[in-house]
Design an enzyme around this catalytic site. Structure first.
Site, PDB file in Angstrom:
ATOM      1  N   ASP A  11      41.661  22.062   8.996  1.00 19.29           N
ATOM      2  CA  ASP A  11      42.293  21.334  10.098  1.00 19.29           C
ATOM      3  C   ASP A  11      41.369  20.225  10.569  1.00 19.29           C
ATOM      4  O   ASP A  11      40.300  20.480  11.130  1.00 19.29           O
ATOM      5  CB  ASP A  11      42.597  22.304  11.249  1.00 19.29           C
TER       6      ASP A  11
ATOM      7  N   TYR B 148      42.447   5.212  20.175  1.00 19.08           N
ATOM      8  CA  TYR B 148      42.678   5.028  18.740  1.00 19.08           C
ATOM      9  C   TYR B 148      41.767   3.941  18.194  1.00 19.08           C
ATOM     10  O   TYR B 148      41.115   4.120  17.156  1.00 19.08           O
ATOM     11  CB  TYR B 148      44.143   4.671  18.505  1.00 19.08           C
ATOM     12  N   GLY B 149      41.698   2.796  18.903  1.00 19.25           N
ATOM     13  CA  GLY B 149      40.851   1.697  18.456  1.00 19.25           C
ATOM     14  C   GLY B 149      39.386   2.092  18.403  1.00 19.25           C
ATOM     15  O   GLY B 149      38.657   1.714  17.483  1.00 19.25           O
ATOM     16  N   ALA B 150      38.941   2.876  19.389  1.00 16.65           N
ATOM     17  CA  ALA B 150      37.551   3.331  19.381  1.00 16.65           C
ATOM     18  C   ALA B 150      37.275   4.220  18.177  1.00 16.65           C
ATOM     19  O   ALA B 150      36.218   4.125  17.535  1.00 16.65           O
ATOM     20  CB  ALA B 150      37.235   4.073  20.674  1.00 16.65           C
TER      21      ALA B 150
ATOM     22  N   LYS C 125      38.775   4.117  15.318  1.00 15.84           N
ATOM     23  CA  LYS C 125      38.804   3.317  14.099  1.00 15.84           C
ATOM     24  C   LYS C 125      37.622   2.347  14.023  1.00 15.84           C
ATOM     25  O   LYS C 125      37.116   2.062  12.925  1.00 15.84           O
ATOM     26  CB  LYS C 125      40.133   2.557  14.012  1.00 15.84           C
TER      27      LYS C 125
END
Length: 232
Positions: free
Chosen positions: A57, A147-149, A151
């Site tokens: 997981d 999410y941006g952090a 990525k």
């Protein structure tokens, strides 16, 4: 007898990961597909006949090593493709620690841990690691902070890893797709409160073409970073 390369792929259940797995399976390569549980593993094995599965997981990266220790791991790994990901949009003022941890765990910490666990096989094979990143890893819009952090961190991971593993002959590629038609994109539009028109966005097969091209590049060169955007 020619030995076919072995590819470990996350996120093979849908979207880009499924497209990459389909391409590689169709040409006879060996697949090892990561699944979050036994039911998902059975589903993937049925979808890609001949593929092997590993259960772990990504939302719980601390337990990946333990999970793998109870399973048969591939002796050789030529390619590791990180394609799994999650997104939960919200302004910074509304994001809870749980939302942050979930996205960072799946999108960043788990890829780092999975890479660590498979590096011995990748080094032995002088293999390649592909991180399916996102345009958000290069430029983050409002409400995409977590999410941006995750990525942007994934880009940093790939850049550091590339320099560290170059002496071992391991290539590292980051692919930055724009919006791609997938179940995740449908959920993003739902979170944005916007209608979802799949025809507006990149076909996962187009991103898979980019990933496979990077894998098939002769050993005298490597692709570090490639950006894929919706056509006009």
């Amino acid at each position: 007898m020619v030995r076919m390369p072995t590819h470990v792929i996350t996120g093979a259940g849908s979207g880009i990961g499924a497209a990459v797995a389909g391409r590689l399976s169709a040409r006879g390569d060996d697949l090892v597909l990561l699944a979050r549980d036994a039911a998902r593993a059975a589903e993937l094995a049925g979808r890609f006949p001949g593929a092997r599965t590993l259960v772990g997981d990504l939302a719980d990266p601390d337990r990946l090593s333990w999970a793998f220790s109870h399973q048969s791991q591939p002796e050789r790994v030529d390619t590791l493709v990180h394609s799994a990901g999650v997104v939960d949009l919200a302004p910074v003022g509304d994001l809870t620690p749980r939302a942050w941890h979930h996205q960072l765990n799946v999108n960043l910490v788990a890829p780092a841990e999975l890479t660590r666990l498979l590096l011995p096989q990748l080094r032995a094979a002088r293999g390649q690691i592909v991180f399916v990143n996102s345009g958000s890893g290069l430029n983050t819009a409002p409400e995409w902070s977590a999410y941006g952090a995750s990525k942007a961190g994934l880009k940093a991971l790939a850049d550091a890893l590339r320099g560290e593993e170059r002496p071992a002959g391991v290539r590292v590629t980051s692919v930055y797709p724009g919006r791609t038609r997938s179940p995740m994109q449908a959920r993003v539009h739902q979170q944005e409160g916007a209608p979802y028109d799949p025809g507006r966005w990149i076909d996962p097969e187009s991103v898979a073409t980019t990933v496979v091209a990077a894998l098939d590049l002769p050993r005298d060169a490597e692709i570090h970073d490639v950006t894929v955007r919706p056509g006009q």
